[in-house]
Design an enzyme around this catalytic site. Structure first.
Site, PDB file in Angstrom:
ATOM      1  CB  THR A 223      74.786  46.642  24.817  1.00  0.00           C
ATOM      2  OG1 THR A 223      74.962  47.689  25.761  1.00  0.00           O
ATOM      3  CG2 THR A 223      74.919  45.310  25.555  1.00  0.00           C
ATOM      4  CG  ASP A 224      77.863  50.901  26.042  1.00  0.00           C
ATOM      5  OD1 ASP A 224      76.871  50.315  26.511  1.00  0.00           O
ATOM      6  OD2 ASP A 224      77.999  52.144  26.087  1.00  0.00           O
ATOM      7  CD  GLU A 225      73.953  48.171  29.778  1.00  0.00           C
ATOM      8  OE1 GLU A 225      73.742  47.238  30.553  1.00  0.00           O
ATOM      9  OE2 GLU A 225      73.130  49.069  29.546  1.00  0.00           O
TER      10      GLU A 225
ATOM     11  CE1 TYR B 212      70.199  43.859  27.231  1.00  0.00           C
ATOM     12  CE2 TYR B 212      71.641  45.473  28.266  1.00  0.00           C
ATOM     13  CZ  TYR B 212      71.034  44.961  27.136  1.00  0.00           C
ATOM     14  OH  TYR B 212      71.260  45.542  25.905  1.00  0.00           O
TER      15      TYR B 212
ATOM     16  CE  LYS C  73      72.570  42.406  23.403  1.00  0.00           C
ATOM     17  NZ  LYS C  73      71.654  42.167  22.241  1.00  0.00           N
TER      18      LYS C  73
END
Ligand code: NAD
Ligand code: TDX
Length: 339
Positions: free
Chosen positions: A128-130, A155, A159
């Protein structure tokens, strides 16, 4: 560019979740000689209905945990590739109870990497970009493959940890792996805990939509089919050890998206409630996907957000039986958090 890899027998982890099941549909519809084994634990977020109707000789569901090493020993040999979608994926849940995120996102990735190393299987890691943290609203830049990791939530930190494991396994053991970091997906089969389907199903139930904070947080929306086509390109033509960012230039703030939903569903534009903000709420995500476009020639097809959103609203209207039974409990959980 490396030679094209032509997998015939792939494992898709998390193939009963939102993005994983859309990827399974994409593969079945576009590549008639590929067989998909879905490995899914069927947590609250996994629904076998998402892949019902696909031909039995093309798709097999194995219910199990990616942390189960014995299961991986029996399943992985004979497959050409693992495309890893399985995760605990919801930020709000990670704030309430981070433990399953550590287990599935970090330990689960480790178990899959070890299986790929043992059986020399190609691995693609869906991230994810997060992992890059957030940008200020007035920052002129976007995330690139060179942006330093700076995750904010339980979260996104798990990741980020999983991405680091993949990089280390590539460099140390030479496993054949790629990573993709994608922006916010929308489309059919998304769990109704997430922003867009939560608001659509709220309106369908006569509940007012709920907006966090000041509503100015920006997300970079991409249709899940475009995510699928990008992952396929990276799996088959990506360079080993590389990371590719996936995005479709879809930056919008939350209040704009909510007003689009309200308007498309015939509601007044102020028919929603402001609710408690998410702790640590990332301000803005924005993806620069030039590398993927330049190296692999990938382009998004769903570039009209308004029509993609309309189709998504229609899907939830037409599939009430898919979400109705979990609506009350999902909203009760949010209500307990003041959201
Ligand atoms: P989801 O929560 O809808 O689905 C997750 C799936 O994984 C479910 O089917 C669940 O049963 C399965 N699963 C969970 N733990 C498991 C375990 N231990 N073993 C086997 N299966 C397990 O998630 P999603 O939104 O479809 O996201 C899929 C992937 O894409 C995740 O890795 C997520 O980080 C990534 N991603 C999501 C978005 C987004 O906008 N939703 C954007 C970028 C990247
Ligand atoms: O009711 C809501 N009201 C609201 O204002 C909900 C559920 C969310 N929000 C806001 C929070 C975010 O700014 O909407 C935005 C989107 O929220 P989510 O759907 O929870 O997505 P986000 O936290 O951005 O993360 C998603 O994109 C990246 C996925 O859930 C992750 O798995 C993915 O990695």
């Amino acid at each position: 560019m490396s030679d094209t890899f032509e997998p015939k027998n792939i494992i898709v982890t998390g193939g009963c979740g939102f993005i994983g099941s859309n990827f399974v549909h994409y593969v079945v519809n576009h590549f008639p000689d590929v067989h998909v084994t879905v490995l899914d634990k069927l947590t609250y977020a996994g629904n076998p209905e998402n892949i019902v109707g696909l031909p039995n000789d093309r798709v097999e569901l194995v219910v199990g945990d990616i942390c189960d090493k014995e299961l991986l020993d029996s399943l992985v040999p004979g497959h050409d590739a693992i495309v890893h979608y399985a995760a605990e994926s919801h930020n709000d849940n990670s704030i309430t109870n981070p433990e399953p995120f550590l287990k599935t996102n970090v330990e689960g990735t480790y178990c899959l990497l070890e299986a790929c190393r043992k059986y020399d299987v190609r691995y693609h890691h869906v991230s994810t970009d997060e992992v890059y943290g957030d940008l200020a609203l007035d920052d002129p830049t976007r995330f690139t493959e060179e942006t330093p990791y700076h995750p904010s939530s339980p979260y996104s930190s798990t990741k980020a940890a999983s991405d680091m494991l993949v990089r280390a396994w590539c460099r140390t053991y030479g496993i054949r792996a790629t990573i993709s970091n994608c922006s916010n997906n929308y489309g059919p089969y998304q769990h109704i805990e997430k922003f867009i389907p939560r608001q659509i199903t709220n309106i369908l139930c006569g509940i007012r939509p709920k907006l966090y904070g000041d509503g100015k947080n920006v997300r970079d929306w991409i249709h899940t089919d475009d995510h699928s086509s990008a992952v396929w390109e990276i799996l088959t033509r990506g360079r080993m050890g590389e990371t590719y960012l996936i995005g479709a230039d879809g930056e919008r703030n939350n209040i704009t998206v909510l007003r689009d939903i309200l308007s498309a569903m015939g509601q007044p534009e102020d028919a929603f409630d402001w609710v408690r903000d998410r702790p640590g709420h990332d301000r803005r995500y924005a993806i620069d996907s030039s590398k993927l476009r330049r190296e692999l020639g990938w382009r998004p097809q769903h570039t009209d957000f308004a029509s993609g959103l309309k189709a998504t609203i229609a899907w939830y209207e037409e599939h009430e039986e898919w979400w109705r039974s979990i609506k009350e409990a999902t909203e009760a959980k949010y209500a307990a958090q003041g959201q």
